[in-house]
Design a protein around this motif. Structure first.
Motif, PDB file in Angstrom:
ATOM      1  N   ILE A 121       0.835  -1.202   0.000  1.00 59.55           N
ATOM      2  CA  ILE A 121       0.000   0.000   0.000  1.00 59.55           C
ATOM      3  C   ILE A 121       0.871   1.253   0.000  1.00 59.55           C
ATOM      4  O   ILE A 121       0.619   2.194  -0.752  1.00 59.55           O
ATOM      5  CB  ILE A 121      -0.947   0.007   1.222  1.00 59.55           C
ATOM      6  N   GLY A 122       1.915   1.237   0.806  1.00 61.90           N
ATOM      7  CA  GLY A 122       2.839   2.365   0.825  1.00 61.90           C
ATOM      8  C   GLY A 122       3.404   2.643  -0.562  1.00 61.90           C
ATOM      9  O   GLY A 122       3.470   3.789  -1.010  1.00 61.90           O
ATOM     10  N   ARG A 123       3.773   1.580  -1.265  1.00 57.90           N
ATOM     11  CA  ARG A 123       4.341   1.760  -2.603  1.00 57.90           C
ATOM     12  C   ARG A 123       3.326   2.312  -3.589  1.00 57.90           C
ATOM     13  O   ARG A 123       3.644   3.142  -4.443  1.00 57.90           O
ATOM     14  CB  ARG A 123       4.863   0.408  -3.131  1.00 57.90           C
ATOM     15  N   ALA A 124       2.093   1.824  -3.457  1.00 60.94           N
ATOM     16  CA  ALA A 124       1.050   2.334  -4.348  1.00 60.94           C
ATOM     17  C   ALA A 124       0.863   3.837  -4.120  1.00 60.94           C
ATOM     18  O   ALA A 124       0.720   4.611  -5.068  1.00 60.94           O
ATOM     19  CB  ALA A 124      -0.263   1.590  -4.105  1.00 60.94           C
ATOM     20  N   LEU A 125       0.913   4.253  -2.866  1.00 63.82           N
ATOM     21  CA  LEU A 125       0.721   5.671  -2.569  1.00 63.82           C
ATOM     22  C   LEU A 125       1.919   6.503  -3.019  1.00 63.82           C
ATOM     23  O   LEU A 125       1.768   7.642  -3.475  1.00 63.82           O
ATOM     24  CB  LEU A 125       0.474   5.862  -1.069  1.00 63.82           C
ATOM     25  N   MET A 126       3.125   5.916  -2.915  1.00 61.92           N
ATOM     26  CA  MET A 126       4.322   6.637  -3.368  1.00 61.92           C
ATOM     27  C   MET A 126       4.237   6.970  -4.849  1.00 61.92           C
ATOM     28  O   MET A 126       4.762   7.976  -5.299  1.00 61.92           O
ATOM     29  CB  MET A 126       5.565   5.757  -3.164  1.00 61.92           C
ATOM     30  N   ALA A 127       3.574   6.098  -5.592  1.00 60.71           N
ATOM     31  CA  ALA A 127       3.489   6.287  -7.033  1.00 60.71           C
ATOM     32  C   ALA A 127       2.201   7.011  -7.446  1.00 60.71           C
ATOM     33  O   ALA A 127       1.966   7.235  -8.628  1.00 60.71           O
ATOM     34  CB  ALA A 127       3.555   4.923  -7.728  1.00 60.71           C
TER      35      ALA A 127
END
Lengths: 225, 225
Positions: free
Chosen positions: A95-101
DNA sequence: CGTTGTGAAATGATTCACAGCT
DNA sequence: AGCTGTGAATCATTTCACAACG
Protein backbone atom coordinates in the motif's frame (compact mmCIF):
# COMPACT_ATOMS: atom_id res chain seq x y z
CA UNK A 1 -12.42 38.17 8.23
CA UNK A 2 -15.58 36.28 7.38
CA UNK A 3 -18.14 35.14 9.91
CA UNK A 4 -16.93 31.63 10.62
CA UNK A 5 -19.68 31.03 13.14
CA UNK A 6 -19.86 27.25 13.18
CA UNK A 7 -19.12 24.89 10.35
CA UNK A 8 -20.96 21.56 10.35
CA UNK A 9 -18.59 18.65 9.99
CA UNK A 10 -20.39 17.20 6.98
CA UNK A 11 -19.86 20.51 5.22
CA UNK A 12 -16.11 20.19 5.50
CA UNK A 13 -16.25 16.76 3.96
CA UNK A 14 -18.22 18.06 1.01
CA UNK A 15 -15.87 20.94 0.36
CA UNK A 16 -13.23 18.63 -1.09
CA UNK A 17 -15.84 17.07 -3.33
CA UNK A 18 -16.91 20.47 -4.62
CA UNK A 19 -13.31 21.27 -5.40
CA UNK A 20 -12.76 17.94 -7.13
CA UNK A 21 -15.82 18.46 -9.29
CA UNK A 22 -14.85 22.01 -10.19
CA UNK A 23 -11.30 20.99 -11.07
CA UNK A 24 -12.64 18.35 -13.40
CA UNK A 25 -14.57 21.10 -15.18
CA UNK A 26 -11.75 23.61 -15.35
CA UNK A 27 -11.27 23.15 -19.08
CA UNK A 28 -14.94 23.05 -19.98
CA UNK A 29 -16.57 25.78 -22.02
CA UNK A 30 -18.96 26.98 -19.30
CA UNK A 31 -17.31 29.56 -17.04
CA UNK A 32 -20.09 29.52 -14.44
CA UNK A 33 -21.91 26.83 -12.53
CA UNK A 34 -25.09 27.01 -10.47
CA UNK A 35 -25.62 25.40 -7.11
CA UNK A 36 -28.11 23.11 -8.80
CA UNK A 37 -25.61 21.87 -11.37
CA UNK A 38 -22.84 21.43 -8.83
CA UNK A 39 -25.21 19.67 -6.49
CA UNK A 40 -26.62 17.24 -8.98
CA UNK A 41 -23.11 16.27 -10.07
CA UNK A 42 -22.55 15.12 -6.52
CA UNK A 43 -26.00 13.90 -5.59
CA UNK A 44 -26.81 16.86 -3.36
CA UNK A 45 -29.54 19.47 -3.35
CA UNK A 46 -28.92 23.01 -4.53
CA UNK A 47 -29.79 24.36 -1.09
CA UNK A 48 -27.17 22.14 0.48
CA UNK A 49 -24.49 23.47 -1.82
CA UNK A 50 -25.41 27.08 -1.16
CA UNK A 51 -25.57 26.58 2.61
CA UNK A 52 -22.18 24.92 2.60
CA UNK A 53 -20.56 27.67 0.60
CA UNK A 54 -22.04 30.59 2.49
CA UNK A 55 -20.41 29.40 5.70
CA UNK A 56 -17.25 30.79 4.15
CA UNK A 57 -18.58 33.96 2.55
CA UNK A 58 -20.72 35.02 -0.35
CA UNK A 59 -19.15 34.41 -3.70
CA UNK A 60 -22.15 33.61 -5.84
CA UNK A 61 -23.75 35.90 -8.38
CA UNK A 62 -27.55 35.99 -8.19
CA UNK A 63 -29.12 35.13 -11.52
CA UNK A 64 -25.80 33.76 -12.77
CA UNK A 65 -24.39 31.20 -10.38
CA UNK A 66 -20.76 30.82 -9.32
CA UNK A 67 -17.75 31.58 -11.47
CA UNK A 68 -15.87 28.34 -11.80
CA UNK A 69 -12.37 29.77 -11.47
CA UNK A 70 -13.35 32.10 -8.65
CA UNK A 71 -15.06 29.36 -6.67
CA UNK A 72 -12.20 26.96 -7.33
CA UNK A 73 -9.68 29.43 -5.96
CA UNK A 74 -11.79 30.25 -2.94
CA UNK A 75 -12.20 26.56 -2.12
CA UNK A 76 -8.46 26.01 -2.49
CA UNK A 77 -7.87 28.81 -0.02
CA UNK A 78 -10.43 27.49 2.42
CA UNK A 79 -9.04 23.97 2.29
CA UNK A 80 -5.43 25.19 2.30
CA UNK A 81 -5.07 23.33 -0.97
CA UNK A 82 -3.24 26.34 -2.36
CA UNK A 83 -0.01 25.49 -0.62
CA UNK A 84 2.42 22.59 -0.54
CA UNK A 85 2.23 19.95 2.17
CA UNK A 86 5.27 17.82 2.86
CA UNK A 87 4.42 14.29 3.89
CA UNK A 88 6.25 11.13 4.96
CA UNK A 89 5.21 7.57 4.23
CA UNK A 90 5.96 5.07 6.97
CA UNK A 91 5.77 1.49 5.77
CA UNK A 92 7.08 0.59 2.32
CA UNK A 93 4.77 -2.36 1.81
CA UNK A 94 2.33 -2.78 -1.06
CA UNK A 95 0.00 0.00 0.00
CA UNK A 96 2.84 2.37 0.83
CA UNK A 97 4.34 1.76 -2.60
CA UNK A 98 1.05 2.33 -4.35
CA UNK A 99 0.72 5.67 -2.57
CA UNK A 100 4.32 6.64 -3.37
CA UNK A 101 3.49 6.29 -7.03
CA UNK A 102 0.07 7.96 -6.76
CA UNK A 103 0.30 10.79 -9.25
CA UNK A 104 -2.61 12.71 -7.82
CA UNK A 105 -0.83 13.53 -4.55
CA UNK A 106 1.80 15.85 -6.02
CA UNK A 107 -0.75 17.39 -8.35
CA UNK A 108 -2.85 18.23 -5.31
CA UNK A 109 0.07 19.75 -3.45
CA UNK A 110 0.97 16.74 -1.33
CA UNK A 111 4.63 15.92 -1.74
CA UNK A 112 6.08 12.73 -0.30
CA UNK A 113 9.51 13.87 0.85
CA UNK A 114 10.54 10.91 2.98
CA UNK A 115 9.85 7.18 3.24
CA UNK A 116 10.60 4.96 6.21
CA UNK A 117 10.58 1.26 6.98
CA UNK A 118 12.07 -1.16 9.47
CA UNK A 119 12.95 -4.09 7.18
CA UNK A 120 16.74 -4.15 6.62
CA UNK A 121 16.36 -5.46 3.09
CA UNK A 122 14.06 -2.60 2.13
CA UNK A 123 16.06 0.19 3.74
CA UNK A 124 18.28 1.83 1.16
CA UNK A 125 16.17 0.75 -1.80
CA UNK A 126 14.83 3.41 -4.09
CA UNK A 127 11.10 2.96 -4.76
CA UNK A 128 9.22 5.24 -7.12
CA UNK A 129 12.03 7.72 -6.77
CA UNK A 130 12.10 7.67 -2.97
CA UNK A 131 14.98 6.21 -0.98
CA UNK A 132 13.70 4.21 1.97
CA UNK A 133 15.21 5.32 5.30
CA UNK A 134 15.45 3.57 8.64
CA UNK A 135 13.12 4.67 11.43
CA UNK A 136 16.08 6.17 13.31
CA UNK A 137 16.21 8.94 10.71
CA UNK A 138 12.58 9.89 11.24
CA UNK A 139 12.94 12.64 13.88
CA UNK A 140 15.71 14.42 11.97
CA UNK A 141 14.07 14.23 8.57
CA UNK A 142 10.63 15.28 9.80
CA UNK A 143 12.18 18.40 11.27
CA UNK A 144 14.59 19.07 8.41
CA UNK A 145 12.02 18.67 5.66
CA UNK A 146 9.18 20.38 7.47
CA UNK A 147 6.94 17.34 7.33
CA UNK A 148 3.50 18.06 8.79
CA UNK A 149 1.62 14.97 7.68
CA UNK A 150 2.45 11.30 8.09
CA UNK A 151 0.99 8.50 6.00
CA UNK A 152 0.87 5.29 7.97
CA UNK A 153 0.98 2.03 6.02
CA UNK A 154 2.39 -0.38 8.57
CA UNK A 155 0.86 -3.55 10.04
CA UNK A 156 -1.77 -2.90 12.70
CA UNK A 157 0.39 -4.03 15.59
CA UNK A 158 3.05 -1.45 14.75
CA UNK A 159 0.69 1.43 14.03
CA UNK A 160 0.39 3.02 17.46
CA UNK A 161 4.14 2.98 18.08
CA UNK A 162 4.83 4.55 14.70
CA UNK A 163 2.12 7.13 15.28
CA UNK A 164 3.79 8.05 18.57
CA UNK A 165 7.14 8.47 16.80
CA UNK A 166 5.60 10.67 14.14
CA UNK A 167 3.90 12.84 16.74
CA UNK A 168 7.05 13.09 18.83
CA UNK A 169 8.84 14.24 15.71
CA UNK A 170 6.31 17.03 15.22
CA UNK A 171 3.82 15.69 12.71
CA UNK A 172 0.34 17.25 13.11
CA UNK A 173 -1.79 14.95 10.99
CA UNK A 174 -1.81 11.24 10.25
CA UNK A 175 -3.48 9.44 7.38
CA UNK A 176 -3.88 6.00 8.87
CA UNK A 177 -4.30 2.85 6.76
CA UNK A 178 -3.89 0.45 9.67
CA UNK A 179 -7.08 -1.11 10.99
CA UNK A 180 -6.83 0.33 14.49
CA UNK A 181 -7.94 3.47 16.22
CA UNK A 182 -4.91 5.59 16.99
CA UNK A 183 -4.62 7.21 20.37
CA UNK A 184 -3.32 10.72 19.81
CA UNK A 185 -3.41 13.99 21.69
CA UNK A 186 -5.65 16.96 21.01
CA UNK A 187 -3.08 18.70 18.86
CA UNK A 188 -2.98 15.94 16.26
CA UNK A 189 -5.59 14.99 13.67
CA UNK A 190 -6.14 11.51 12.33
CA UNK A 191 -8.03 10.32 9.28
CA UNK A 192 -8.35 6.59 8.93
CA UNK A 193 -8.95 4.52 5.83
CA UNK A 194 -9.79 0.90 6.47
CA UNK A 195 -10.39 -1.10 3.31
CA UNK A 196 -12.03 -3.96 5.18
CA UNK A 197 -14.41 -1.69 6.99
CA UNK A 198 -15.32 -0.04 3.68
CA UNK A 199 -16.01 -3.38 2.06
CA UNK A 200 -17.96 -4.55 5.08
CA UNK A 201 -20.23 -1.54 4.93
CA UNK A 202 -20.69 -1.96 1.22
CA UNK A 203 -21.62 -5.60 1.74
CA UNK A 204 -24.13 -4.57 4.38
CA UNK A 205 -25.72 -2.06 2.04
CA UNK A 206 -25.85 -4.62 -0.73
CA UNK A 207 -27.43 -7.28 1.41
CA UNK A 208 -29.87 -5.05 3.17
CA UNK A 209 -30.50 -2.64 0.37
CA UNK A 210 -30.00 0.36 2.57
CA UNK A 211 -31.53 2.85 0.20
CA UNK A 212 -30.14 6.32 0.24
CA UNK A 213 -27.08 4.84 1.88
CA UNK A 214 -24.29 6.53 3.67
CA UNK A 215 -22.42 9.66 2.87
CA UNK A 216 -19.26 11.16 4.16
CA UNK A 217 -15.63 10.47 3.76
CA UNK A 218 -13.33 8.29 5.73
CA UNK A 219 -13.07 7.90 9.44
CA UNK A 220 -11.52 10.58 11.49
CA UNK A 221 -10.78 10.92 15.12
CA UNK A 222 -9.97 13.67 17.52
CA UNK A 223 -8.77 16.80 15.95
CA UNK A 224 -7.12 19.81 17.11
CA UNK A 225 -4.54 22.39 16.64
CA UNK B 1 -37.55 -10.80 13.13
CA UNK B 2 -36.37 -7.99 15.36
CA UNK B 3 -37.83 -4.50 15.34
CA UNK B 4 -35.75 -2.91 12.63
CA UNK B 5 -37.63 0.36 12.90
CA UNK B 6 -35.14 2.82 11.48
CA UNK B 7 -31.40 2.57 11.62
CA UNK B 8 -29.46 5.83 11.52
CA UNK B 9 -26.77 5.80 8.87
CA UNK B 10 -23.99 6.71 11.31
CA UNK B 11 -24.91 3.65 13.33
CA UNK B 12 -24.20 1.36 10.41
CA UNK B 13 -20.78 2.88 9.99
CA UNK B 14 -19.94 2.27 13.62
CA UNK B 15 -21.05 -1.36 13.56
CA UNK B 16 -17.98 -2.39 11.58
CA UNK B 17 -15.79 -0.59 14.06
CA UNK B 18 -17.40 -2.39 16.98
CA UNK B 19 -16.78 -5.69 15.25
CA UNK B 20 -13.18 -4.78 14.49
CA UNK B 21 -12.55 -3.87 18.11
CA UNK B 22 -14.19 -7.02 19.41
CA UNK B 23 -12.25 -9.24 17.02
CA UNK B 24 -9.03 -7.69 18.22
CA UNK B 25 -9.99 -8.69 21.75
CA UNK B 26 -11.11 -12.21 20.94
CA UNK B 27 -8.08 -13.79 22.61
CA UNK B 28 -8.03 -11.53 25.64
CA UNK B 29 -8.76 -12.84 29.10
CA UNK B 30 -11.93 -10.78 29.67
CA UNK B 31 -14.99 -12.54 28.29
CA UNK B 32 -17.30 -9.55 28.72
CA UNK B 33 -17.11 -5.92 27.73
CA UNK B 34 -19.22 -2.97 28.82
CA UNK B 35 -20.59 -0.27 26.56
CA UNK B 36 -18.27 2.13 28.32
CA UNK B 37 -15.18 0.07 27.57
CA UNK B 38 -16.17 -0.56 23.97
CA UNK B 39 -17.02 3.08 23.51
CA UNK B 40 -13.85 4.48 24.95
CA UNK B 41 -11.80 2.17 22.75
CA UNK B 42 -13.40 3.92 19.78
CA UNK B 43 -13.82 7.41 21.14
CA UNK B 44 -17.56 7.13 21.64
CA UNK B 45 -19.85 7.48 24.64
CA UNK B 46 -21.35 4.48 26.35
CA UNK B 47 -24.86 5.68 25.54
CA UNK B 48 -23.96 5.80 21.87
CA UNK B 49 -22.80 2.21 21.88
CA UNK B 50 -25.90 0.99 23.66
CA UNK B 51 -28.25 2.92 21.38
CA UNK B 52 -26.51 1.55 18.31
CA UNK B 53 -26.70 -2.04 19.50
CA UNK B 54 -30.30 -1.97 20.65
CA UNK B 55 -31.46 -1.10 17.14
CA UNK B 56 -30.75 -4.75 16.43
CA UNK B 57 -32.03 -6.36 19.59
CA UNK B 58 -31.11 -6.66 23.23
CA UNK B 59 -28.05 -8.77 23.86
CA UNK B 60 -26.53 -7.07 26.85
CA UNK B 61 -26.61 -8.31 30.43
CA UNK B 62 -27.44 -5.62 33.00
CA UNK B 63 -24.78 -5.36 35.65
CA UNK B 64 -22.37 -7.37 33.50
CA UNK B 65 -22.05 -5.90 30.04
CA UNK B 66 -21.91 -7.79 26.74
CA UNK B 67 -20.38 -11.20 26.22
CA UNK B 68 -17.60 -10.72 23.72
CA UNK B 69 -18.20 -13.84 21.66
CA UNK B 70 -21.95 -13.41 21.70
CA UNK B 71 -21.77 -9.81 20.58
CA UNK B 72 -19.16 -10.62 17.96
CA UNK B 73 -21.38 -13.27 16.45
CA UNK B 74 -24.43 -11.05 16.50
CA UNK B 75 -22.53 -8.26 14.77
CA UNK B 76 -21.22 -10.66 12.13
CA UNK B 77 -24.79 -11.74 11.44
CA UNK B 78 -26.05 -8.19 11.28
CA UNK B 79 -23.30 -7.10 8.92
CA UNK B 80 -23.49 -10.30 6.88
CA UNK B 81 -19.87 -10.79 7.75
CA UNK B 82 -20.62 -14.41 8.53
CA UNK B 83 -20.71 -15.43 4.88
CA UNK B 84 -18.35 -15.30 1.90
CA UNK B 85 -18.47 -12.50 -0.64
CA UNK B 86 -16.96 -13.03 -4.05
CA UNK B 87 -15.40 -9.91 -5.51
CA UNK B 88 -13.68 -8.85 -8.71
CA UNK B 89 -10.89 -6.32 -9.04
CA UNK B 90 -10.96 -4.22 -12.18
CA UNK B 91 -7.68 -2.45 -12.84
CA UNK B 92 -4.41 -4.24 -12.14
CA UNK B 93 -2.41 -1.09 -11.44
CA UNK B 94 -0.53 -0.34 -8.25
CA UNK B 95 -3.60 0.04 -6.06
CA UNK B 96 -5.30 -2.98 -7.55
CA UNK B 97 -2.21 -5.07 -6.89
CA UNK B 98 -1.96 -3.85 -3.32
CA UNK B 99 -5.57 -4.89 -2.73
CA UNK B 100 -5.04 -8.28 -4.40
CA UNK B 101 -2.36 -9.00 -1.83
CA UNK B 102 -4.32 -7.52 1.08
CA UNK B 103 -4.46 -10.38 3.55
CA UNK B 104 -7.30 -8.94 5.56
CA UNK B 105 -9.86 -9.33 2.77
CA UNK B 106 -9.97 -13.12 2.71
CA UNK B 107 -9.82 -13.24 6.49
CA UNK B 108 -12.91 -11.03 6.57
CA UNK B 109 -14.76 -13.19 4.08
CA UNK B 110 -14.03 -11.16 0.96
CA UNK B 111 -12.52 -13.35 -1.72
CA UNK B 112 -11.09 -11.86 -4.89
CA UNK B 113 -12.08 -14.43 -7.50
CA UNK B 114 -11.37 -12.49 -10.71
CA UNK B 115 -9.11 -9.68 -11.90
CA UNK B 116 -9.53 -7.65 -15.07
CA UNK B 117 -7.52 -5.10 -17.03
CA UNK B 118 -7.35 -3.66 -20.51
CA UNK B 119 -3.57 -3.47 -21.01
CA UNK B 120 -2.48 -6.27 -23.38
CA UNK B 121 0.86 -6.68 -21.61
CA UNK B 122 -0.85 -7.19 -18.26
CA UNK B 123 -3.55 -9.58 -19.44
CA UNK B 124 -2.48 -13.15 -18.85
CA UNK B 125 -0.02 -12.27 -16.11
CA UNK B 126 -0.48 -13.88 -12.73
CA UNK B 127 -0.34 -11.33 -9.92
CA UNK B 128 -0.57 -12.35 -6.28
CA UNK B 129 -2.03 -15.62 -7.43
CA UNK B 130 -4.66 -14.08 -9.69
CA UNK B 131 -4.57 -14.38 -13.48
CA UNK B 132 -5.49 -11.08 -15.12
CA UNK B 133 -8.34 -11.40 -17.65
CA UNK B 134 -9.45 -9.16 -20.49
CA UNK B 135 -12.58 -7.06 -19.99
CA UNK B 136 -14.41 -9.23 -22.52
CA UNK B 137 -14.46 -12.04 -19.98
CA UNK B 138 -16.13 -9.90 -17.34
CA UNK B 139 -19.81 -10.70 -17.97
CA UNK B 140 -19.22 -14.44 -18.08
CA UNK B 141 -16.98 -14.60 -15.04
CA UNK B 142 -19.17 -12.37 -12.89
CA UNK B 143 -22.08 -14.69 -13.54
CA UNK B 144 -20.09 -17.93 -13.29
CA UNK B 145 -18.35 -17.04 -10.08
CA UNK B 146 -21.30 -15.37 -8.40
CA UNK B 147 -19.50 -12.05 -8.01
CA UNK B 148 -21.63 -9.53 -6.14
CA UNK B 149 -19.04 -6.84 -5.45
CA UNK B 150 -16.66 -5.05 -7.79
CA UNK B 151 -13.51 -3.24 -6.72
CA UNK B 152 -12.69 -0.43 -9.10
CA UNK B 153 -9.07 0.64 -9.38
CA UNK B 154 -8.94 2.14 -12.85
CA UNK B 155 -8.05 5.72 -13.93
CA UNK B 156 -10.84 8.22 -13.33
CA UNK B 157 -11.72 8.61 -17.01
CA UNK B 158 -12.45 4.90 -17.34
CA UNK B 159 -14.33 4.50 -14.07
CA UNK B 160 -17.89 5.17 -15.20
CA UNK B 161 -17.64 2.87 -18.20
CA UNK B 162 -16.24 0.06 -16.09
CA UNK B 163 -18.90 0.63 -13.45
CA UNK B 164 -21.55 0.29 -16.14
CA UNK B 165 -20.02 -3.00 -17.29
CA UNK B 166 -19.94 -4.34 -13.78
CA UNK B 167 -23.55 -3.40 -13.18
CA UNK B 168 -24.65 -4.86 -16.51
CA UNK B 169 -22.94 -8.06 -15.49
CA UNK B 170 -24.95 -8.18 -12.28
CA UNK B 171 -22.71 -6.71 -9.62
CA UNK B 172 -24.65 -5.08 -6.76
CA UNK B 173 -21.95 -3.12 -4.97
CA UNK B 174 -18.88 -1.19 -6.06
CA UNK B 175 -15.91 -0.14 -3.98
CA UNK B 176 -14.65 2.79 -5.98
CA UNK B 177 -11.08 4.09 -5.77
CA UNK B 178 -11.39 6.44 -8.73
CA UNK B 179 -11.81 10.13 -7.90
CA UNK B 180 -15.22 10.52 -9.49
CA UNK B 181 -18.79 10.12 -8.42
CA UNK B 182 -20.25 7.09 -10.13
CA UNK B 183 -23.70 7.33 -11.61
CA UNK B 184 -25.50 4.12 -10.75
CA UNK B 185 -29.09 3.01 -10.41
CA UNK B 186 -31.04 2.49 -7.22
CA UNK B 187 -30.29 -1.19 -7.07
CA UNK B 188 -26.55 -0.70 -6.79
CA UNK B 189 -24.51 0.60 -3.84
CA UNK B 190 -21.28 2.51 -4.12
CA UNK B 191 -18.65 3.25 -1.52
CA UNK B 192 -15.88 5.55 -2.63
CA UNK B 193 -12.39 5.92 -1.27
CA UNK B 194 -10.49 8.92 -2.55
CA UNK B 195 -6.99 9.21 -1.12
CA UNK B 196 -6.61 12.82 -2.22
CA UNK B 197 -9.87 13.85 -0.65
CA UNK B 198 -8.84 12.14 2.57
CA UNK B 199 -5.52 13.93 2.62
CA UNK B 200 -7.17 17.21 1.78
CA UNK B 201 -9.54 16.91 4.70
CA UNK B 202 -6.73 15.94 6.99
CA UNK B 203 -4.75 18.97 5.84
CA UNK B 204 -7.75 21.15 6.52
CA UNK B 205 -8.12 19.81 10.02
CA UNK B 206 -4.42 20.27 10.66
CA UNK B 207 -4.37 23.83 9.44
CA UNK B 208 -7.57 24.91 11.06
CA UNK B 209 -7.40 22.74 14.11
CA UNK B 210 -10.96 21.62 13.78
CA UNK B 211 -11.27 20.21 17.28
CA UNK B 212 -13.46 17.20 17.68
CA UNK B 213 -13.08 16.72 13.96
CA UNK B 214 -15.00 14.48 11.65
CA UNK B 215 -16.29 10.98 12.07
CA UNK B 216 -17.60 8.43 9.64
CA UNK B 217 -16.13 6.13 7.12
CA UNK B 218 -15.54 6.62 3.47
CA UNK B 219 -17.80 8.21 0.98
CA UNK B 220 -20.84 6.43 -0.22
CA UNK B 221 -23.49 7.21 -2.71
CA UNK B 222 -26.93 5.98 -3.53
CA UNK B 223 -27.77 2.66 -2.15
CA UNK B 224 -30.21 0.13 -2.87
CA UNK B 225 -31.25 -3.37 -3.04
C1' DC C 1 -23.13 -1.40 42.97
C1' DG C 2 -22.44 -1.48 37.98
C1' DT C 3 -24.67 -1.86 33.74
C1' DT C 4 -28.33 -2.20 30.23
C1' DG C 5 -32.24 -0.28 27.63
C1' DT C 6 -34.85 3.65 26.59
C1' DG C 7 -38.02 7.56 26.50
C1' DA C 8 -37.32 12.53 26.61
C1' DA C 9 -34.43 16.59 25.84
C1' DA C 10 -30.85 18.66 23.43
C1' DT C 11 -28.08 19.26 19.76
C1' DG C 12 -26.93 19.08 14.90
C1' DA C 13 -27.88 19.07 9.87
C1' DT C 14 -30.85 19.45 5.94
C1' DT C 15 -34.60 21.17 3.44
C1' DC C 16 -38.03 24.67 2.56
C1' DA C 17 -39.48 28.77 0.89
C1' DC C 18 -38.97 33.25 -0.26
C1' DA C 19 -36.92 38.08 -0.36
C1' DG C 20 -33.80 40.33 -3.20
C1' DC C 21 -30.43 40.82 -6.87
C1' DT C 22 -29.13 40.51 -12.11
C1' DA D 1 -36.84 34.36 -15.86
C1' DG D 2 -32.96 32.37 -13.08
C1' DC D 3 -30.27 32.34 -9.22
C1' DT D 4 -28.18 33.33 -4.57
C1' DG D 5 -28.39 33.84 0.53
C1' DT D 6 -30.82 32.80 4.58
C1' DG D 7 -34.14 32.53 8.51
C1' DA D 8 -37.50 29.21 9.88
C1' DA D 9 -39.15 24.58 9.87
C1' DT D 10 -38.24 19.89 9.56
C1' DC D 11 -35.74 15.96 10.17
C1' DA D 12 -31.87 13.18 12.15
C1' DT D 13 -28.65 12.00 15.67
C1' DT D 14 -26.67 12.22 20.08
C1' DT D 15 -26.77 12.83 24.88
C1' DC D 16 -29.15 12.78 29.25
C1' DA D 17 -31.07 10.61 32.99
C1' DC D 18 -33.21 7.08 35.19
C1' DA D 19 -36.05 2.78 35.98
C1' DA D 20 -35.21 -2.00 36.03
C1' DC D 21 -32.12 -5.75 36.34
C1' DG D 22 -28.23 -9.00 37.96
Amino acid sequence: MSSRSKIPRPTVKRLSLYLRELESRADLEKTTISSKQLGSALGLTDAQVRKDLTYFGQFGHPGIGYEVTELTNRLRQILRADRKWNTAVVGAGKIGRALMAYQRFPRKGFEIVAVFDTAPDVIGQVIAGHRVRPMEDLPTLVAQRDIKIGILTVPHDAAQKVADSLIDAGVLGILNFAPVRLEVGDAVSVTSVDFSVSLEQLAFQVSLGLTGSLDEHECDQEGGG
